[in-house]
Design an enzyme around this catalytic site. Structure first.
Site, PDB file in Angstrom:
ATOM      1  N   LYS A 132      42.661  32.439  51.535  1.00 48.46           N
ATOM      2  CA  LYS A 132      41.426  32.809  52.250  1.00 48.46           C
ATOM      3  C   LYS A 132      40.288  33.037  51.260  1.00 48.46           C
ATOM      4  CE  LYS A 132      39.629  36.721  53.619  1.00 48.46           C
ATOM      5  NZ  LYS A 132      38.192  36.463  53.420  1.00 48.46           N
ATOM      6  N   GLU A 134      43.903  41.246  40.721  1.00 46.57           N
ATOM      7  CA  GLU A 134      42.792  41.074  39.770  1.00 46.57           C
ATOM      8  C   GLU A 134      41.612  41.825  40.352  1.00 46.57           C
ATOM      9  OE1 GLU A 134      43.070  39.671  36.961  1.00 46.57           O
ATOM     10  OE2 GLU A 134      44.617  38.126  37.056  1.00 46.57           O
ATOM     11  N   CYS A 143      33.485  40.221  37.242  1.00 42.48           N
ATOM     12  CA  CYS A 143      34.418  41.350  37.126  1.00 42.48           C
ATOM     13  C   CYS A 143      34.487  41.870  35.694  1.00 42.48           C
ATOM     14  CB  CYS A 143      35.795  40.931  37.607  1.00 42.48           C
ATOM     15  SG  CYS A 143      36.347  39.395  36.876  1.00 42.48           S
ATOM     16  N   GLU A 177      31.343  50.278  39.222  1.00 41.15           N
ATOM     17  CA  GLU A 177      30.997  48.868  39.061  1.00 41.15           C
ATOM     18  C   GLU A 177      29.768  48.566  39.909  1.00 41.15           C
ATOM     19  OE1 GLU A 177      33.823  46.115  40.781  1.00 41.15           O
ATOM     20  OE2 GLU A 177      33.637  44.804  39.049  1.00 41.15           O
TER      21      GLU A 177
HETATM   22  P1  NAD Z   1      36.164  42.562  48.190  1.00 34.90           P
HETATM   23  O1  NAD Z   1      37.366  43.329  47.768  1.00 34.90           O
HETATM   24  O2  NAD Z   1      35.217  43.199  49.129  1.00 34.90           O
HETATM   25  O3  NAD Z   1      36.601  41.202  48.880  1.00 34.90           O
HETATM   26  C1  NAD Z   1      37.455  40.285  48.239  1.00 34.90           C
HETATM   27  C2  NAD Z   1      38.179  39.488  49.272  1.00 34.90           C
HETATM   28  O4  NAD Z   1      39.037  40.362  49.997  1.00 34.90           O
HETATM   29  C3  NAD Z   1      37.291  38.811  50.303  1.00 34.90           C
HETATM   30  O5  NAD Z   1      37.836  37.541  50.590  1.00 34.90           O
HETATM   31  C4  NAD Z   1      37.413  39.725  51.513  1.00 34.90           C
HETATM   32  O6  NAD Z   1      37.223  39.068  52.734  1.00 34.90           O
HETATM   33  C5  NAD Z   1      38.851  40.185  51.396  1.00 34.90           C
HETATM   34  N1  NAD Z   1      39.172  41.461  52.051  1.00 34.90           N
HETATM   35  C6  NAD Z   1      38.349  42.476  52.399  1.00 34.90           C
HETATM   36  N2  NAD Z   1      39.055  43.476  52.954  1.00 34.90           N
HETATM   37  C7  NAD Z   1      40.364  43.088  52.948  1.00 34.90           C
HETATM   38  C8  NAD Z   1      41.583  43.693  53.350  1.00 34.90           C
HETATM   39  N3  NAD Z   1      41.612  44.909  53.883  1.00 34.90           N
HETATM   40  N4  NAD Z   1      42.737  43.018  53.160  1.00 34.90           N
HETATM   41  C9  NAD Z   1      42.741  41.794  52.584  1.00 34.90           C
HETATM   42  N5  NAD Z   1      41.614  41.159  52.189  1.00 34.90           N
HETATM   43  C10 NAD Z   1      40.441  41.807  52.369  1.00 34.90           C
HETATM   44  O7  NAD Z   1      35.492  42.104  46.844  1.00 34.90           O
HETATM   45  P2  NAD Z   1      34.212  41.205  46.674  1.00 34.90           P
HETATM   46  O8  NAD Z   1      33.042  42.081  46.949  1.00 34.90           O
HETATM   47  O9  NAD Z   1      34.326  39.926  47.425  1.00 34.90           O
HETATM   48  O10 NAD Z   1      34.307  40.797  45.139  1.00 34.90           O
HETATM   49  C11 NAD Z   1      33.846  41.590  44.171  1.00 34.90           C
HETATM   50  C12 NAD Z   1      34.992  42.314  43.491  1.00 34.90           C
HETATM   51  O11 NAD Z   1      35.941  41.381  42.981  1.00 34.90           O
HETATM   52  C13 NAD Z   1      34.513  43.097  42.299  1.00 34.90           C
HETATM   53  O12 NAD Z   1      35.096  44.377  42.309  1.00 34.90           O
HETATM   54  C14 NAD Z   1      35.024  42.273  41.115  1.00 34.90           C
HETATM   55  O13 NAD Z   1      35.204  43.002  39.949  1.00 34.90           O
HETATM   56  C15 NAD Z   1      36.288  41.723  41.644  1.00 34.90           C
HETATM   57  N6  NAD Z   1      36.710  40.534  40.886  1.00 34.90           N
HETATM   58  C16 NAD Z   1      37.759  40.646  40.022  1.00 34.90           C
HETATM   59  C17 NAD Z   1      38.157  39.547  39.257  1.00 34.90           C
HETATM   60  C18 NAD Z   1      39.300  39.651  38.304  1.00 34.90           C
HETATM   61  O14 NAD Z   1      39.779  38.623  37.850  1.00 34.90           O
HETATM   62  N7  NAD Z   1      39.770  40.839  37.970  1.00 34.90           N
HETATM   63  C19 NAD Z   1      37.487  38.334  39.392  1.00 34.90           C
HETATM   64  C20 NAD Z   1      36.417  38.250  40.273  1.00 34.90           C
HETATM   65  C21 NAD Z   1      36.040  39.366  41.018  1.00 34.90           C
END
Ligand code: NAD
Length: 491
Positions: A196, A270, A304, A401
């Site tokens: 997804k 991640e 990230c 963050e």
């Molecule tokens: P987010 O956690 O809001 O969403 C990430 C994904 O999770 C989206 O596809 C979202 O629809 C889904 N999601 C939301 N609630 C969920 C749930 N309860 N169960 C399962 N899936 C759910 O994060 P974001 O705002 O899209 O991305 C930013 C974050 O991602 C930042 O914290 C960033 O640091 C992190 N990130 C980490 C890495 C890494 O490799 N460590 C890489 C890229 C981004």
């Protein structure tokens, strides 16, 4: 002359010294008006019948309709993946490798089209989607194609076997690249996938279904379902998933771990980061400034591993900040499709509100805000490159963050203090060190609690190099042999 004895750099005034004519990228992104789910090798309407709009964050205009997958759609995706696993998992590695090579080449063939689509949907500058996201996504498929028929060398003495069906959920900051990080190792090992993408950036994943079709990938090996958090929770919690791999915020990562507590599900998490970029007084300061700028303003800071905390040694702090301000005055903020643009649009209205909220909290707590002069586009979600000085470790902007183009500056006097301050965070994803001394680099790379430590550079990536975190930045690795092994059954 030692850099510490020099005064601050003079303020450079650029004004309209370098006017840039517009240089828009014009390749056709070939967008559909309405996309469908990709399940069992076919494009299917969501059983819910629901769609939502994907918005161009630079114009706030609608780009396309994206299906909102319900529980029944996620079930169908897992059923298709489970059925496909029987044949895909026993295919010789060299055959699986051929599909991965084909996917990589097809992506390269359509690189410009995908770069424009990524920029329109996510707001990132075209020069980044063109030179980083799309080529790196292809590189991940090439790299893992190479492993597919050489798995006995990845873990000598072990026969690597796939896990089964893997559920994957990815964020919006590097949509196509995160998809590649997730799919390529899973497929190389013979797993099948339900993935997804994030709700604000689903378009390149759904376009990617076309590449899977053109590559002749057997139906059901990769299934793409779209939707928001609720759909993500179904993908992560599905009983047919042998493993779940999640990239996103620490908050959602924790919710998924709570959801799956007590199951035997394998997991890769991640999550977020709050990296320290540490500049010592013997560092090559001009190069360090380039690294600082790249570390925090690349992809509008939606990274990230962004170097969002600058730790600068006291003796050179004034000089580094003056140089940094000069460099920030040269950053061009605006139309993401323009090849001259350095900072594009913030991914969504919600993310823009988060950035504004945290920056306001920083000012309230006593940090000093600095932004270069210049007007932002009237339409769209934009935020200027921002410097917060006088930040202390207790400030929210030093701990949370921000995920935007905002750099918090702290100072230190000794190496021990730099290490202590850098490690004083709940996160542990990445760090940067700028110094002339090799011995100091070696010491910091062992004492900094971060998955990646860059020395005299920042934001360097390679598919052969494992990436991942410690502490609240998560666990498991992506990339390299380590990332591959995370998709293999335990011996
Ligand atoms: P987010 O956690 O809001 O969403 C990430 C994904 O999770 C989206 O596809 C979202 O629809 C889904 N999601 C939301 N609630 C969920 C749930 N309860 N169960 C399962 N899936 C759910 O994060 P974001 O705002 O899209 O991305 C930013 C974050 O991602 C930042 O914290 C960033 O640091 C992190 N990130 C980490 C890495 C890494 O490799 N460590 C890489 C890229 C981004």
């Amino acid at each position: 002359m030692a850099p510490t004895r020099r005064g601050p750099a003079p303020r450079l005034i650029f004004g309209d010294l370098w006017p840039f004519d517009p240089a828009p990228e014009t390749a056709d992104p070939k967008l559909a008006d309405r996309y469908q789910l990709f399940i069992g090798g076919r494009y299917v309407r969501p059983r819910s019948g629901q769609y939502f709009d994907s918005i161009n964050p630079a114009t706030e205009r609608r780009l396309a309709s994206i299906p909102r997958a319900g529980a029944a759609d996620v079930n169908a995706a897992y059923a298709a993946a489970t059925a496909a696993f029987r044949r895909w998992s026993v295919l010789p590695g060299r055959e699986r490798g051929k599909y991965l090579f084909r996917i990589a080449r097809l992506l390269q063939d359509r690189a410009r089209e995908f770069a424009v689509a990524e920029t329109l949907d996510g707001g990132k500058p075209i020069k980044e989607s063109r030179d980083f996201d799309v080529p790196m996504a292809a590189a991940h498929f090439f790299y893992h194609a190479g492993w597919a028929d050489k798995l006995e060398y990845a873990a000598p003495g072990r026969t690597l076997r796939p896990l089964g069906v893997v559920g994957q959920v990815i964020p919006w900051n590097f949509p196509l690249l995160m998809l590649a990080w997730k799919l390529a190792p899973a497929l190389a090992l013979g797993n099948c996938v339900v993935l997804k993408p994030a709700e604000t950036t689903s378009i390149t994943a759904l376009k990617f279904a076309g590449i899977l079709e053109d590559a002749g990938l057997p139906p059901g090996v990769v299934n793409l379902v779209t939707g928001a958090g609720e759909t993500g929770a179904w993908v992560m919690g599905h009983p047919a998933a042998a493993k779940v791999a999640f990239t996103g915020s620490t908050e959602v990562g924790k919710a998924i771990m709570r959801q799956l507590a007590g199951t035997d599900r394998r997991m890769t998490m991640e999550l977020g980061g709050k990296a320290a970029n540490i500049v010592f007084d013997d560092a090559p300061l001009d190069q360090a400034v380039e690294g600082i700028v790249n570390g925090i303003f690349f992809n509008q800071g939606h990274v990230c591993c962004a170097g969002s905390r600058l730790l600068v040694q006291e003796g050179v702090a004034a000089r580094v900040i003056a140089k940094l301000k000069n460099r920030m005055r040269m950053l061009r903020v605006g139309d993401p499709l323009d090849k001259n643009t350095d900072l594009g649009a913030i991914n969504s209205a919600a993310q823009l509100a988060t950035i504004r909220r945290l920056v306001a909290a920083g000012e309230r707590e006593g940090a000093e805000l600095w932004q270069p002069e210049g007007r932002l586009p009237a339409q769209g979600y934009f935020f200027p490159p921002t410097l917060l000085t006088g930040v202390t470790q207790s400030h929210r902007v030093a701990r949370e963050e921000i995920f935007g183009p905002v750099l918090s500056v702290l100072t230190f006097r000794t190496v021990d203090e730099a290490i202590e301050k850098a490690n004083n965070t709940a996160y542990g994803l990445s760090a940067g060190v700028w110094t002339d001394k090799g011995s100091r680099i070696l010491r910091l790379s062992t004492e900094l609690k971060a998955g990646v430590v860059w020395a005299n550079t920042f934001n360097r990536f390679d598919p052969s190099s494992p990436f991942g975190g410690y502490k609240e930045s998560g666990f498991g690795r992506e990339g390299g042999r380590q990332g591959l092994l995370d998709y293999a059954a335990r011996a």
